[in-house]
Enzyme design. Structure first.
Site, PDB file in Angstrom:
ATOM      1  N   ASP A   1     -11.525  42.546   6.361  1.00  0.00           N
ATOM      2  CA  ASP A   1     -12.304  42.229   7.567  1.00  0.00           C
ATOM      3  C   ASP A   1     -13.731  41.793   7.268  1.00  0.00           C
ATOM      4  O   ASP A   1     -14.436  41.352   8.176  1.00  0.00           O
ATOM      5  CB  ASP A   1     -12.331  43.472   8.477  1.00  0.00           C
ATOM      6  CG  ASP A   1     -10.953  43.780   9.021  1.00  0.00           C
ATOM      7  OD1 ASP A   1     -10.515  44.933   8.918  1.00  0.00           O
ATOM      8  OD2 ASP A   1     -10.286  42.838   9.505  1.00  0.00           O
TER       9      ASP A   1
ATOM     10  N   HIS B   1     -11.423  51.312   2.184  1.00  0.00           N
ATOM     11  CA  HIS B   1     -10.002  51.145   2.486  1.00  0.00           C
ATOM     12  C   HIS B   1      -9.257  52.390   2.027  1.00  0.00           C
ATOM     13  O   HIS B   1      -9.588  52.969   0.993  1.00  0.00           O
ATOM     14  CB  HIS B   1      -9.439  49.910   1.752  1.00  0.00           C
ATOM     15  CG  HIS B   1      -8.165  49.413   2.343  1.00  0.00           C
ATOM     16  ND1 HIS B   1      -6.943  49.962   2.051  1.00  0.00           N
ATOM     17  CD2 HIS B   1      -7.944  48.430   3.245  1.00  0.00           C
ATOM     18  CE1 HIS B   1      -6.006  49.312   2.736  1.00  0.00           C
ATOM     19  NE2 HIS B   1      -6.573  48.386   3.473  1.00  0.00           N
TER      20      HIS B   1
HETATM   21  C1  SDX Z   1      -7.948  47.383   7.865  1.00  0.00           C
HETATM   22  O1  SDX Z   1      -4.457  50.371   6.025  1.00  0.00           O
HETATM   23  C2  SDX Z   1      -4.534  49.106   5.912  1.00  0.00           C
HETATM   24  O2  SDX Z   1      -3.879  48.495   5.099  1.00  0.00           O
HETATM   25  C3  SDX Z   1      -5.516  48.424   6.879  1.00  0.00           C
HETATM   26  C4  SDX Z   1      -5.751  46.936   6.686  1.00  0.00           C
HETATM   27  C5  SDX Z   1      -4.510  46.132   6.972  1.00  0.00           C
HETATM   28  O3  SDX Z   1      -4.398  45.016   6.429  1.00  0.00           O
HETATM   29  O4  SDX Z   1      -3.688  46.575   7.819  1.00  0.00           O
HETATM   30  O5  SDX Z   1      -6.187  46.685   5.376  1.00  0.00           O
HETATM   31  C6  SDX Z   1      -6.816  46.425   7.664  1.00  0.00           C
HETATM   32  O6  SDX Z   1      -7.890  48.185   8.764  1.00  0.00           O
HETATM   33  C7  SDX Z   1      -9.094  47.373   6.892  1.00  0.00           C
HETATM   34  C8  SDX Z   1     -10.148  48.504   7.186  1.00  0.00           C
HETATM   35  C9  SDX Z   1     -11.063  47.996   8.322  1.00  0.00           C
HETATM   36  N1  SDX Z   1     -11.987  49.083   8.751  1.00  0.00           N
HETATM   37  C10 SDX Z   1     -13.293  49.048   8.415  1.00  0.00           C
HETATM   38  O7  SDX Z   1     -13.809  48.178   7.728  1.00  0.00           O
HETATM   39  C11 SDX Z   1     -14.095  50.190   9.033  1.00  0.00           C
HETATM   40  C12 SDX Z   1     -15.057  50.757   7.995  1.00  0.00           C
HETATM   41  N2  SDX Z   1     -14.276  51.475   6.974  1.00  0.00           N
HETATM   42  C13 SDX Z   1     -14.081  52.876   7.123  1.00  0.00           C
HETATM   43  O8  SDX Z   1     -14.181  53.411   8.386  1.00  0.00           O
HETATM   44  C14 SDX Z   1     -13.065  53.485   6.157  1.00  0.00           C
HETATM   45  O9  SDX Z   1     -13.350  52.997   4.916  1.00  0.00           O
HETATM   46  C15 SDX Z   1     -11.594  53.284   6.446  1.00  0.00           C
HETATM   47  C16 SDX Z   1     -11.234  53.679   7.843  1.00  0.00           C
HETATM   48  C17 SDX Z   1     -11.201  51.870   6.225  1.00  0.00           C
HETATM   49  C18 SDX Z   1     -10.823  54.153   5.457  1.00  0.00           C
HETATM   50  O10 SDX Z   1     -11.117  55.449   5.770  1.00  0.00           O
HETATM   51  P1  SDX Z   1     -10.548  56.685   4.905  1.00  0.00           P
HETATM   52  O11 SDX Z   1      -9.612  56.236   3.853  1.00  0.00           O
HETATM   53  O12 SDX Z   1     -10.078  57.708   5.874  1.00  0.00           O
HETATM   54  O13 SDX Z   1     -11.809  57.162   4.146  1.00  0.00           O
HETATM   55  P2  SDX Z   1     -12.868  58.178   4.728  1.00  0.00           P
HETATM   56  O14 SDX Z   1     -13.267  57.775   6.106  1.00  0.00           O
HETATM   57  O15 SDX Z   1     -12.346  59.558   4.502  1.00  0.00           O
HETATM   58  O16 SDX Z   1     -14.102  57.885   3.763  1.00  0.00           O
HETATM   59  C19 SDX Z   1     -14.187  58.505   2.468  1.00  0.00           C
HETATM   60  C20 SDX Z   1     -15.678  58.595   2.188  1.00  0.00           C
HETATM   61  C21 SDX Z   1     -16.448  59.341   3.290  1.00  0.00           C
HETATM   62  O17 SDX Z   1     -17.607  59.875   2.700  1.00  0.00           O
HETATM   63  P3  SDX Z   1     -17.577  61.461   2.220  1.00  0.00           P
HETATM   64  O18 SDX Z   1     -17.082  62.270   3.387  1.00  0.00           O
HETATM   65  O19 SDX Z   1     -16.629  61.494   1.026  1.00  0.00           O
HETATM   66  O20 SDX Z   1     -19.005  61.753   1.843  1.00  0.00           O
HETATM   67  O21 SDX Z   1     -16.243  57.258   2.170  1.00  0.00           O
HETATM   68  C22 SDX Z   1     -17.168  57.127   3.226  1.00  0.00           C
HETATM   69  C23 SDX Z   1     -16.874  58.236   4.218  1.00  0.00           C
HETATM   70  O22 SDX Z   1     -18.057  58.585   4.954  1.00  0.00           O
HETATM   71  N3  SDX Z   1     -16.952  55.814   3.822  1.00  0.00           N
HETATM   72  C24 SDX Z   1     -17.908  54.992   4.232  1.00  0.00           C
HETATM   73  C25 SDX Z   1     -17.245  53.834   4.668  1.00  0.00           C
HETATM   74  N4  SDX Z   1     -15.936  53.997   4.528  1.00  0.00           N
HETATM   75  C26 SDX Z   1     -15.751  55.224   4.000  1.00  0.00           C
HETATM   76  N5  SDX Z   1     -19.259  55.137   4.255  1.00  0.00           N
HETATM   77  C27 SDX Z   1     -19.939  54.076   4.745  1.00  0.00           C
HETATM   78  N6  SDX Z   1     -19.383  52.914   5.184  1.00  0.00           N
HETATM   79  C28 SDX Z   1     -18.033  52.783   5.172  1.00  0.00           C
HETATM   80  N7  SDX Z   1     -17.479  51.652   5.604  1.00  0.00           N
END
Ligand code: SDX
Length: 424
Positions: free
Chosen positions: A359, A302
Site C-alpha cells: 500500500d 506486515h
Molecule cells: C495489507 O495480510 C496480508 O497479506 C495483507 C496485504 C494483502 O495483500 O492482503 O498484504 C495487504 O493489508 C498490507 C498492510 C496494510 N496496512 C498498513 O500499512 C497499516 C500500517 N501497518 C500496521 O498497522 C501493521 O504493520 C500491520 C497491521 C500491517 C501488521 O500488524 P501486526 O503484524 O499485527 O504487527 P503489530 O501491530 O503487532 O506490530 C508489531 C510492532 C508493534 O510495536 P511493539 O508493540 O512491538 O513495540 O510493530 C509496530 C507495532 O506498534 N508497528 C508499527 C507499524 N506497524 C507495526 N509501528 C509504526 N508504524 C507501523 N506501520
C-alpha cells in the site's frame, strides 16, 4: 517427519505433522481437544494455518510471492490481468484458445442489469465507493440466484468478475455527478474500466497505453495474497454455504479496514498531512515510534513479510516510470521515498522488521492516473477479486470442508445467582 509430542497435565499426546510443498511444517491439532480437552490459543491467528491451499505461496523472510508457482515478478512483467485471473481460478495459465474464450466471457457479462442503476439514486453523494461496491456485489445475488450445478456456479463467477469493474466505475461517476459510461465490448478489461471511469459523452476518449499498463500492473500485484484478513473472511463466510456474492461482499468489507486494504487511502492522506506540515518527514517517523502517539506509518509493516514486500519494490519502480511517462511530478512521492530511507535506517523499524508494504506506493500511482483517493481501496478490491474467488472455490471444493467455527478461552464471570431489578 515424526509426530509432535505434547506433554500436558502429566499426559503425553502425539500430534501428526503435515508438511507443505515448500517445506512448511504444520502441527495438526484437529484431534487435540477430543484427546486432551485443551485447545490452542493464538489471537489474530498469527501462528495458525486455517487450511491447506495450492493457490499462492509467500515466504515472508525471503520476500517471495508466487501465484500457482509463478513468481510475481514474472507475472507482473509478462501477463495481462485477465490471464492472471484465469491462472488463479483454474490453476494453470490458459492456452490461446482458452484465453480468448475466457476474455470473451468476461466482456459479454460486463453490463449490469438496468434496474441495478436505480440503487445508485439512493446513495448519498458522499457515499464511500467501498460501501457501494460491497452492497452492489451483494445485490447481484438477487439478480443471479445461486445455481445448483457447476455451470451455474461458473457463470455467476464470470458475472461477478465482469460486473465488479462496471459497478466500481459507476460509483465514481455517481460521486462526480457525471452520467454512467457503459462497458465497450471492443476494449480489454483494463481499457474498459478506464474508459468507463474517464470517458465523457461529449467527447471521444482513448485510453492512454501508460494508464492501461499501470492499471494492469497494479491489478496483477493485488490479485492474491494467501490467507490475509479479507481472503480468510471470504473463506469463513463461504464455509456456511453462503453464495459467492455474499461471500465476496464480506471480503470487500474486511478489506476496507485501514489496517488492511484501506491503508492505501490512509498512506496518501498521511503523506498529504506531512506535506502540509512542511514535509517534515523525520517528525512523523519519530511520532510513529512514540508509543504515546496513535500515529502509525501507514503502508509500513506486515504480518508475514519480515523482509521487503516484493510488490512494494515493483510499485516503487513503476511509480517513477508512470509519473515520468505522464509528465507528473508529485511531491508526495519524494516524501514517501524519504520516509522509507529514514525508516529503514532506524532501529525501531529495523528491530521490528517493518518495511514498506503493497500500500505504500500504490496510491502515488493511482493518484497520477487521476483516480480519486477514496477509490483506492476499490482498486485493491478489483485486483483481489480473483484471489478471493479462487480461495472460495478451493474451500467449497474441499471434500473435507466444514463450516469455520473457532473456539475461545472464556474469561468472563463464572456462574452467579440472578438478582431481580428491584433488589439490585
Ligand atoms: C495489507 O495480510 C496480508 O497479506 C495483507 C496485504 C494483502 O495483500 O492482503 O498484504 C495487504 O493489508 C498490507 C498492510 C496494510 N496496512 C498498513 O500499512 C497499516 C500500517 N501497518 C500496521 O498497522 C501493521 O504493520 C500491520 C497491521 C500491517 C501488521 O500488524 P501486526 O503484524 O499485527 O504487527 P503489530 O501491530 O503487532 O506490530 C508489531 C510492532 C508493534 O510495536 P511493539 O508493540 O512491538 O513495540 O510493530 C509496530 C507495532 O506498534 N508497528 C508499527 C507499524 N506497524 C507495526 N509501528 C509504526 N508504524 C507501523 N506501520
Amino acid at each position: 517427519m515424526s509426530d509432535a509430542k505434547l506433554d500436558l497435565n502429566g499426559e503425553q499426546y502425539e500430534l501428526p505433522i503435515t508438511v507443505g510443498s515448500e517445506g512448511e511444517v504444520g502441527i495438526d491439532i484437529s484431534a487435540l481437544r477430543n484427546q486432551s480437552g485443551a485447545i490452542t490459543y493464538d489471537p489474530g491467528y498469527g501462528n495458525t494455518g486455517s487450511c491447506a491451499s495450492s493457490i499462492t505461496f509467500i515466504d515472508g523472510e525471503k520476500g517471495i510471492l508466487r501465484y500457482r508457482g509463478y513468481p510475481i515478478e514474472v507475472l507482473a512483467e509478462s501477463c495481462r490481468f485477465t490471464e492472471v485471473i484465469y491462472l488463479l481460478i483454474n490453476g494453470e495459465l490458459p492456452t490461446e484458445t482458452q484465453y480468448r474464450g475466457f476474455r470473451e466471457s468476461l466482456t459479454r457479462h460486463s453490463l449490469i442489469h438496468e434496474d441495478m442503476k436505480k440503487f445508485f439514486e439512493g446513495y448519498a453523494i458522499t457515499a464511500h465507493p467501498m460501501a457501494i461496491l460491497s452492497s452492489m456485489i451483494s445485490v447481484l445475488s438477487s439478480y443471479y440466484p445461486e445455481g445448483q450445478d457447476e455451470a451455474a456456479r461458473e457463470l455467476n463467477i464470470i458475472r461477478l468478475l465482469a460486473k465488479a469493474k462496471t459497478i466500481a466505475a459507476f460509483s465514481y461517476k455517481k460521486s462526480i455527478g457525471q452520467p454512467f459510461v457503459y462497458p465497450n465490448n471492443s476494449l480489454s478489461y483494463c481499457e474498459n474500466f478506464l474508459h468507463m471511469m474517464f470517458a465523457v459523452p461529449a467527447e471521444a476518449y482513448e485510453v492512454p497505453e501508460v494508464l492501461d499498463d499501470a492499471l494492469n500492473l497494479l491489478l496483477v500485484l493485488h490479485a492474491d495474497h494467501e490467507q490475509n484478513c479479507s481472503t480468510s473472511t471470504v473463506r469463513m463466510v463461504g464455509s456456511s454455504d453462503a453464495n459467492i456474492f455474499a461471500s465476496i461482499s464480506a471480503g470487500i468489507n474486511a478489506l476496507w479496514g485501514p489496517l488492511h486494504g484501506g491503508a492505501n487511502q490512509k498512506v496518501i492522506e498521511m503523506l498529504e498531512r506531512i506535506r502540509q506540515d512542511g514535509s517534515d518527514y523525520k517528525k512523523y517517523v519519530d511520532m510513529a515510534k512514540d508509543k504515546d502517539s496513535d500515529f502509525r506509518l501507514m503502508g509500513f509493516g506486515h504480518r508475514v513479510y519480515k523482509n521487503f514486500d516484493p510488490r512494494a519494490r515493483l510499485l516503487k519502480k513503476s511509480a517513477d516510470k508512470v509519473l515520468a511517462q505522464l509528465g507528473v511530478t508529485d511531491p508526495l512521492l519524494e516524501i514517501a521515498k524519504n520516509l522509507e530511507e529514514v525508516a529503514l535506517e532506524d532501529d525501531y523499524f529495523v528491530e521490528r522488521k517493518l518495511y514498506p508494504n503493497v500500500d505504500f506506493y500504490s496510491g502515488i500511482i493511482y493518484r497520477a492516473m487521476g483516480i480519486p483517493t477514496n477509490m483506492f481501496t476499490v482498486m485493491f478490491a478489483l485486483g483481489r477479486l480473483p484471489g478471493w474467488v479462487a480461495h472460495w472455490m478451493e474451500m467449497r471444493d474441499d471434500p473435507k470442508g466444514k463450516i469455520h467455527r473457532p473456539r475461545q478461552i472464556y474469561t468472563g464471570e463464572t456462574e452467579r445467582a440472578f438478582v431481580p431489578i428491584e433488589s439490585r
